[in-house]
Write a protein that holds these residues in place. Structure first.
Motif, PDB file in Angstrom:
ATOM      1  N   ASN A 190       5.423 -17.852 -38.001  1.00  0.00           N
ATOM      2  CA  ASN A 190       6.329 -16.731 -38.027  1.00  0.00           C
ATOM      3  C   ASN A 190       7.336 -16.907 -39.178  1.00  0.00           C
ATOM      4  O   ASN A 190       7.563 -16.084 -40.262  1.00  0.00           O
ATOM      5  CB  ASN A 190       7.000 -16.281 -36.955  1.00  0.00           C
ATOM      6  CG  ASN A 190       7.686 -14.805 -36.853  1.00  0.00           C
ATOM      7  OD1 ASN A 190       7.107 -13.948 -37.095  1.00  0.00           O
ATOM      8  ND2 ASN A 190       9.058 -14.825 -36.735  1.00  0.00           N
ATOM      9  N   THR A 191       7.828 -17.861 -39.336  1.00  0.00           N
ATOM     10  CA  THR A 191       8.737 -18.338 -40.448  1.00  0.00           C
ATOM     11  C   THR A 191       8.222 -18.023 -41.869  1.00  0.00           C
ATOM     12  O   THR A 191       8.677 -17.834 -42.645  1.00  0.00           O
ATOM     13  CB  THR A 191       9.373 -19.655 -40.419  1.00  0.00           C
ATOM     14  OG1 THR A 191      10.177 -19.736 -39.042  1.00  0.00           O
ATOM     15  CG2 THR A 191      10.114 -20.216 -41.497  1.00  0.00           C
ATOM     16  N   ARG A 227       8.126 -11.846 -48.087  1.00  0.00           N
ATOM     17  CA  ARG A 227       9.748 -11.586 -48.831  1.00  0.00           C
ATOM     18  C   ARG A 227       9.021 -11.231 -50.333  1.00  0.00           C
ATOM     19  O   ARG A 227       9.570 -10.299 -50.995  1.00  0.00           O
ATOM     20  CB  ARG A 227      10.615 -12.572 -48.518  1.00  0.00           C
ATOM     21  CG  ARG A 227      12.048 -12.159 -49.374  1.00  0.00           C
ATOM     22  CD  ARG A 227      12.998 -13.116 -49.245  1.00  0.00           C
ATOM     23  NE  ARG A 227      14.256 -12.778 -49.859  1.00  0.00           N
ATOM     24  CZ  ARG A 227      15.505 -13.624 -49.833  1.00  0.00           C
ATOM     25  NH1 ARG A 227      15.305 -14.852 -49.547  1.00  0.00           N
ATOM     26  NH2 ARG A 227      16.395 -13.173 -50.460  1.00  0.00           N
ATOM     27  N   ASP A 242      13.134  -5.157 -44.580  1.00  0.00           N
ATOM     28  CA  ASP A 242      13.682  -6.156 -43.871  1.00  0.00           C
ATOM     29  C   ASP A 242      13.187  -7.660 -44.225  1.00  0.00           C
ATOM     30  O   ASP A 242      13.846  -8.316 -44.224  1.00  0.00           O
ATOM     31  CB  ASP A 242      13.257  -5.723 -42.347  1.00  0.00           C
ATOM     32  CG  ASP A 242      14.152  -4.809 -41.755  1.00  0.00           C
ATOM     33  OD1 ASP A 242      15.073  -4.568 -42.221  1.00  0.00           O
ATOM     34  OD2 ASP A 242      13.721  -4.307 -40.598  1.00  0.00           O
ATOM     35  N   ARG A 243      11.758  -7.381 -44.498  1.00  0.00           N
ATOM     36  CA  ARG A 243      11.371  -8.896 -45.120  1.00  0.00           C
ATOM     37  C   ARG A 243      11.926  -9.140 -46.412  1.00  0.00           C
ATOM     38  O   ARG A 243      12.197 -10.357 -46.785  1.00  0.00           O
ATOM     39  CB  ARG A 243       9.562  -8.805 -45.197  1.00  0.00           C
ATOM     40  CG  ARG A 243       9.166  -8.786 -43.741  1.00  0.00           C
ATOM     41  CD  ARG A 243       7.688  -8.094 -44.019  1.00  0.00           C
ATOM     42  NE  ARG A 243       7.291  -8.457 -42.566  1.00  0.00           N
ATOM     43  CZ  ARG A 243       7.188  -7.727 -41.461  1.00  0.00           C
ATOM     44  NH1 ARG A 243       8.237  -6.900 -41.516  1.00  0.00           N
ATOM     45  NH2 ARG A 243       6.578  -7.915 -40.407  1.00  0.00           N
ATOM     46  N   ASP A 278      10.412  -1.837 -42.207  1.00  0.00           N
ATOM     47  CA  ASP A 278       9.819  -3.046 -42.204  1.00  0.00           C
ATOM     48  C   ASP A 278       9.829  -4.078 -43.461  1.00  0.00           C
ATOM     49  O   ASP A 278      10.155  -5.144 -43.180  1.00  0.00           O
ATOM     50  CB  ASP A 278       8.509  -3.017 -41.487  1.00  0.00           C
ATOM     51  CG  ASP A 278       8.666  -2.692 -39.861  1.00  0.00           C
ATOM     52  OD1 ASP A 278       9.719  -2.600 -39.515  1.00  0.00           O
ATOM     53  OD2 ASP A 278       7.462  -2.231 -39.318  1.00  0.00           O
ATOM     54  N   LEU A 322      15.780 -12.244 -41.089  1.00  0.00           N
ATOM     55  CA  LEU A 322      15.716 -13.148 -40.274  1.00  0.00           C
ATOM     56  C   LEU A 322      16.581 -14.325 -40.888  1.00  0.00           C
ATOM     57  O   LEU A 322      16.755 -15.625 -40.173  1.00  0.00           O
ATOM     58  CB  LEU A 322      14.467 -13.677 -40.160  1.00  0.00           C
ATOM     59  CG  LEU A 322      13.375 -12.515 -39.230  1.00  0.00           C
ATOM     60  CD1 LEU A 322      11.904 -13.174 -39.168  1.00  0.00           C
ATOM     61  CD2 LEU A 322      14.063 -12.230 -37.679  1.00  0.00           C
ATOM     62  N   ASN A 361      15.236 -10.348 -46.244  1.00  0.00           N
ATOM     63  CA  ASN A 361      15.528 -11.660 -45.631  1.00  0.00           C
ATOM     64  C   ASN A 361      16.491 -11.453 -44.491  1.00  0.00           C
ATOM     65  O   ASN A 361      17.215 -12.125 -43.874  1.00  0.00           O
ATOM     66  CB  ASN A 361      16.285 -12.847 -46.253  1.00  0.00           C
ATOM     67  CG  ASN A 361      15.860 -14.291 -45.604  1.00  0.00           C
ATOM     68  OD1 ASN A 361      15.171 -14.276 -44.788  1.00  0.00           O
ATOM     69  ND2 ASN A 361      16.930 -15.105 -46.038  1.00  0.00           N
ATOM     70  N   MET A 363       7.190 -14.333 -42.726  1.00  0.00           N
ATOM     71  CA  MET A 363       8.132 -13.643 -43.028  1.00  0.00           C
ATOM     72  C   MET A 363       8.802 -13.939 -44.328  1.00  0.00           C
ATOM     73  O   MET A 363       8.969 -13.241 -45.301  1.00  0.00           O
ATOM     74  CB  MET A 363       9.232 -13.663 -41.906  1.00  0.00           C
ATOM     75  CG  MET A 363       8.754 -12.929 -40.789  1.00  0.00           C
ATOM     76  SD  MET A 363       8.469 -11.354 -40.956  1.00  0.00           S
ATOM     77  CE  MET A 363       8.106 -10.647 -39.112  1.00  0.00           C
TER      78      MET A 363
END
Length: 436
Positions: free
Chosen positions: A289-290, A297, A317-318, A314, A323, A321, A293
């Protein structure tokens, strides 16, 4: 039997023998689409007249390759020179690529008829979901992101279709639609001309209705030794049953499928071995997942800048960043994956093949939830080939499959193992073999 119900391998054999024409096959598939697609909604674009004209032309020629005369669907985030590529994105509805993606070109020059473009989750990543419904029960998802491809093959609308996998977007829909799926070793099939999500993960695969179908496409892509390895006996085969570190996410239907497949193989003489992966593998889902994502980006930065608020949140969001993935996080994920690849391949001294879940269970209700990739992500990041095999049905009557896994570049061996194991694992194939 209507030609649309033939497997790709059966249809190819009939075309070579002169008992079936490509045009008759295409017309049968188109009739099936016209009857069923108002409910299933697998296709975003079809050019029926051109497909029939192409098939008619192929019927005049000697065989061009292993896919001669066979129709194939193309996931609509893979470029086609003669059809739109929309990525199921509202901002790309008029996009017409100048060239075929490499995988489409290989199929075309191997004699395939490009029938149309199948629906997908937007950019095969996030945002808009496909309109596609599960052909076994339209109230349920066909899975994603290869939604239309999985449903079209599962509903007997086409013999073959391309999908892609970054997390579990190919093998999971194979399970949900009761079909066979091949995710080859990462990098063995060119991704040129397919929308990139995560460079370290993206893999182009294909669907069929038998292992022979998958091998036919594998031969077109010249996967090393495909067709050169003998089909082994299941008796004495060492099968490692891997519940993975994520077994707490399994559903009763998924657990039952793995148990049923294991017992059928054991009854056929296979030696079952329980495989518990080393503790380092516990972090592989988070690592996948890391990487997905973080690499996403970069992949979506250009479209985020170009289209702004017109692009689904969505993707912003990527790009932004959300996350908060740091370079240190990403490096740790890359390093963990590299170590686990070596560790996984070292384990193969003790067994011949891994048998593991293809999905948590049956396809979820609705179309927005395309399913959980928890039982796919680790294998994608390991870069190993995976082969999805139908197995049984769950409590609501929907298909539930399993997958077999081999070391990197063991694609030909995996296909040979699949030929041996599928008639035992796949309830429907086993019944068909007995009836025949």
């Amino acid at each position: 039997m209507e030609p649309c119900f033939l497997t790709a391998a059966e249809a190819a054999s009939a075309i070579r023998a002169g008992t079936l024409t490509s045009e008759a096959l295409l017309r049968s598939c188109i009739a099936r689409i016209e009857a069923r697609d108002p409910v299933v909604k697998a296709w975003l674009y079809l050019d029926k007249a051109k497909a029939i004209a192409t098939a008619r032309e192929l019927d005049k020629r000697p065989p061009m390759g292993p896919l001669h005369g066979l129709p194939i669907g193309v996931k609509d985030m893979i470029d086609t020179a003669d059809m739109p590529t929309t990525y199921n994105s509202p901002v790309f509805q008029d996009y017409r690529p100048a060239r075929d993606a490499a995988c489409v070109a290989v199929a075309r020059y191997s004699g395939a008829v490009i029938l149309g473009k199948t629906d997908t989750v937007e950019f095969a990543a996030a945002g808009r979901r496909a309109a596609t419904r599960n052909p076994k029960n339209p109230a349920h998802t066909p899975g994603g992101s290869s939604s239309g491809s999985g449903a079209a093959v599962g509903d007997r609308q086409v013999q073959l279709a391309f999908g892609t996998q970054t997390g579990g977007s190919h093998i999971r829909p194979a399970s949900f639609n009761g079909i066979y799926g091949m995710k080859p070793t990462w990098g063995t099939v060119s991704r040129e001309g397919a929308k990139q999500y995560a460079n370290m993960l993206d893999t182009i695969g294909w669907y069929g209705r038998s292992v022979a179908d998958l091998a036919l496409v594998g031969s077109a892509f010249r996967l090393h030794d495909v067709g050169e390895i003998g089909i082994p006996s299941v008796a004495g085969l060492r099968v490692a049953i891997c519940r993975t570190p994520f077994w707490d996410q399994i559903e009763p239907a998924g657990a039952a499928a793995l148990e049923i497949a294991s017992k059928r193989l054991e009854k056929a003489g296979a030696k079952l071995i329980d495989l518990t992966l080393p503790p380092a593998f516990d972090g592989m889902f988070e690592a996948q997942n890391t990487i997905m994502m973080a690499e996403g980006r970069a992949s979506f930065l250009d479209v985020a800048l170009e289209f702004g608020e017109r692009l689904h949140v969505d993707f912003h969001d990527r790009v932004n960043n959300k996350l908060e993935i740091t370079p240190e996080n990403l490096l740790a994920a890359y390093n963990l994956a590299a170590g686990c690849r070596r560790a996984f391949e070292a384990l193969y001294a003790d067994f011949d093949v891994v048998l593991t879940p293809a999905a948590p269970g049956e396809a979820p209700e609705g179309t927005y939830n395309t399913g959980n990739h928890i039982f796919n992500a680790m294998w994608t990041l390991l870069h190993v080939p995976c082969l999805g095999i139908p197995c049984t049905t769950g409590p609501t009557g929907l298909p539930v499959g399993v997958q077999i896994v081999a070391p990197r570049y063991g694609d030909a061996r995996l296909l040979a193992l699949g030929e041996a194991m599928a008639p035992i694992i796949d309830e429907e194939t086993a019944l068909y073999a007995v009836a025949a």
